[in-house]
Design a protein around this motif. Structure first.
Motif, PDB file in Angstrom:
ATOM      1  N   TYR A 119      22.942  98.138  22.815  1.00 19.08           N
ATOM      2  CA  TYR A 119      21.906  97.691  23.731  1.00 19.08           C
ATOM      3  C   TYR A 119      21.824  96.170  23.646  1.00 19.08           C
ATOM      4  N   VAL A 120      21.745  95.517  24.812  1.00 20.74           N
ATOM      5  CA  VAL A 120      21.745  94.058  24.868  1.00 20.74           C
ATOM      6  C   VAL A 120      20.395  93.569  25.385  1.00 20.74           C
ATOM      7  N   TYR A 121      19.827  92.595  24.684  1.00 20.26           N
ATOM      8  CA  TYR A 121      18.565  91.960  25.063  1.00 20.26           C
ATOM      9  C   TYR A 121      18.797  90.459  25.196  1.00 20.26           C
ATOM     10  N   HIS A 122      18.127  89.832  26.179  1.00 21.55           N
ATOM     11  CA  HIS A 122      18.225  88.399  26.388  1.00 21.55           C
ATOM     12  C   HIS A 122      16.872  87.746  26.106  1.00 21.55           C
ATOM     13  N   ARG A 123      16.916  86.574  25.482  1.00 15.79           N
ATOM     14  CA  ARG A 123      15.701  85.853  25.092  1.00 15.79           C
ATOM     15  C   ARG A 123      15.062  85.159  26.289  1.00 15.79           C
ATOM     16  N   GLN A 124      13.728  85.216  26.339  1.00 19.05           N
ATOM     17  CA  GLN A 124      12.935  84.472  27.304  1.00 19.05           C
ATOM     18  C   GLN A 124      11.702  83.942  26.592  1.00 19.05           C
ATOM     19  N   ALA A 125      11.126  82.900  27.146  1.00 16.39           N
ATOM     20  CA  ALA A 125       9.898  82.356  26.562  1.00 16.39           C
ATOM     21  C   ALA A 125       8.732  83.282  26.902  1.00 16.39           C
ATOM     22  N   GLY A 126       7.914  83.602  25.924  1.00 22.28           N
ATOM     23  CA  GLY A 126       6.743  84.450  26.150  1.00 22.28           C
ATOM     24  C   GLY A 126       5.602  83.646  26.754  1.00 22.28           C
ATOM     25  N   VAL A 127       4.864  84.233  27.664  1.00 21.06           N
ATOM     26  CA  VAL A 127       3.741  83.566  28.319  1.00 21.06           C
ATOM     27  C   VAL A 127       2.484  83.811  27.485  1.00 21.06           C
ATOM     28  N   ARG A 128       1.765  82.746  27.182  1.00 19.34           N
ATOM     29  CA  ARG A 128       0.529  82.886  26.386  1.00 19.34           C
ATOM     30  C   ARG A 128      -0.485  83.746  27.122  1.00 19.34           C
ATOM     31  N   GLY A 129      -1.095  84.660  26.436  1.00 20.54           N
ATOM     32  CA  GLY A 129      -2.085  85.549  27.026  1.00 20.54           C
ATOM     33  C   GLY A 129      -1.466  86.842  27.552  1.00 20.54           C
ATOM     34  N   THR A 130      -0.217  86.784  27.992  1.00 18.41           N
ATOM     35  CA  THR A 130       0.458  87.973  28.495  1.00 18.41           C
ATOM     36  C   THR A 130       1.221  88.687  27.387  1.00 18.41           C
ATOM     37  N   HIS A 131       1.877  87.913  26.532  1.00 15.89           N
ATOM     38  CA  HIS A 131       2.661  88.468  25.433  1.00 15.89           C
ATOM     39  C   HIS A 131       2.066  88.016  24.111  1.00 15.89           C
ATOM     40  N   ARG A 132       2.277  88.821  23.095  1.00 19.85           N
ATOM     41  CA  ARG A 132       1.675  88.495  21.798  1.00 19.85           C
ATOM     42  C   ARG A 132       2.558  87.619  20.926  1.00 19.85           C
ATOM     43  N   THR A 133       3.794  87.353  21.359  1.00 18.16           N
ATOM     44  CA  THR A 133       4.691  86.515  20.566  1.00 18.16           C
ATOM     45  C   THR A 133       5.185  85.335  21.386  1.00 18.16           C
ATOM     46  N   ARG A 134       5.708  84.329  20.697  1.00 22.38           N
ATOM     47  CA  ARG A 134       6.190  83.108  21.346  1.00 22.38           C
ATOM     48  C   ARG A 134       7.448  83.362  22.175  1.00 22.38           C
ATOM     49  N   TRP A 135       8.313  84.223  21.684  1.00 27.13           N
ATOM     50  CA  TRP A 135       9.547  84.588  22.375  1.00 27.13           C
ATOM     51  C   TRP A 135       9.538  86.075  22.669  1.00 27.13           C
ATOM     52  N   ILE A 136      10.211  86.482  23.749  1.00 34.98           N
ATOM     53  CA  ILE A 136      10.382  87.903  24.046  1.00 34.98           C
ATOM     54  C   ILE A 136      11.849  88.155  24.339  1.00 34.98           C
ATOM     55  N   PHE A 137      12.285  89.368  24.071  1.00 34.84           N
ATOM     56  CA  PHE A 137      13.628  89.797  24.424  1.00 34.84           C
ATOM     57  C   PHE A 137      13.502  90.845  25.514  1.00 34.84           C
ATOM     58  N   VAL A 138      14.220  90.631  26.624  1.00 34.57           N
ATOM     59  CA  VAL A 138      14.177  91.526  27.775  1.00 34.57           C
ATOM     60  C   VAL A 138      15.471  92.319  27.821  1.00 34.57           C
ATOM     61  N   TYR A 139      15.356  93.629  27.999  1.00 38.98           N
ATOM     62  CA  TYR A 139      16.504  94.543  28.008  1.00 38.98           C
ATOM     63  C   TYR A 139      17.389  94.296  29.223  1.00 38.98           C
ATOM     64  N   ASP A 140      18.688  94.265  29.005  1.00 41.17           N
ATOM     65  CA  ASP A 140      19.671  94.124  30.083  1.00 41.17           C
ATOM     66  C   ASP A 140      20.559  95.366  30.066  1.00 41.17           C
ATOM     67  N   PRO A 141      20.330  96.323  31.004  1.00 40.00           N
ATOM     68  CA  PRO A 141      21.104  97.566  30.977  1.00 40.00           C
ATOM     69  C   PRO A 141      22.591  97.359  31.241  1.00 40.00           C
ATOM     70  N   GLU A 142      22.965  96.262  31.924  1.00 37.72           N
ATOM     71  CA  GLU A 142      24.379  96.026  32.219  1.00 37.72           C
ATOM     72  C   GLU A 142      25.075  95.243  31.108  1.00 37.72           C
ATOM     73  N   GLY A 143      24.313  94.556  30.272  1.00 34.84           N
ATOM     74  CA  GLY A 143      24.877  93.829  29.138  1.00 34.84           C
ATOM     75  C   GLY A 143      25.671  92.598  29.527  1.00 34.84           C
ATOM     76  N   LYS A 144      25.312  91.954  30.628  1.00 30.98           N
ATOM     77  CA  LYS A 144      26.019  90.753  31.077  1.00 30.98           C
ATOM     78  C   LYS A 144      25.525  89.527  30.310  1.00 30.98           C
ATOM     79  N   PRO A 145      26.383  88.489  30.181  1.00 31.97           N
ATOM     80  CA  PRO A 145      25.909  87.261  29.532  1.00 31.97           C
ATOM     81  C   PRO A 145      24.870  86.574  30.405  1.00 31.97           C
TER      82      PRO A 145
END
Length: 79
Positions: free
Chosen positions: A41-67
Motif C-alpha cells: 500500500y502506497v501513501y503520499h505525504r501532504q501538509a495537515g490543515v490545522r483544525g481539520t487534522h490532528r497532526t502536522r503531516w498526513i499521509f493520503v492513500y494512493d490506490p494506483e501507487g504512482k509517484p
C-alpha cells in the motif's frame, strides 16, 4: 532517531495515527509504503490543515501507487 505522530487517510490505515520516522529537517518521507503479504500500500505525504487534522503531516492513500507529481529534472528517473 526522531519519530513524529502522523495521521493516515484512506486505505487500510484510515483514521490511524502512527509514529513515523522523520529526517533531519523534521519532515517524514514523501512516500510511505506499507508491505502486507504480496501487496504494498502506497501513501503520499501532504501538509495537515490545522483544525481539520490532528497532526502536522498526513499521509493520503494512493490506490494506483504512482509517484507524486513534481519537477522532472533531467538527472532524475521516474518510474
Amino acid at each position: 532517531m526522531r519519530h513524529e505522530e502522523t495521521e493516515f487517510l484512506g486505505g487500510p490505515l484510515d483514521g490511524r495515527a502512527l509514529e513515523v520516522l522523520v529526517g533531519m529537517t523534521g519532515q517524514p518521507p514523501k512516500v510511505y509504503k506499507v508491505p502486507v503479504g504480496e501487496t504494498t500500500y502506497v501513501y503520499h505525504r501532504q501538509a495537515g490543515v490545522r483544525g481539520t487534522h490532528r497532526t502536522r503531516w498526513i499521509f493520503v492513500y494512493d490506490p494506483e501507487g504512482k509517484p507524486p507529481p513534481g519537477p522532472k529534472w533531467p538527472w532524475s528517473k521516474r518510474s
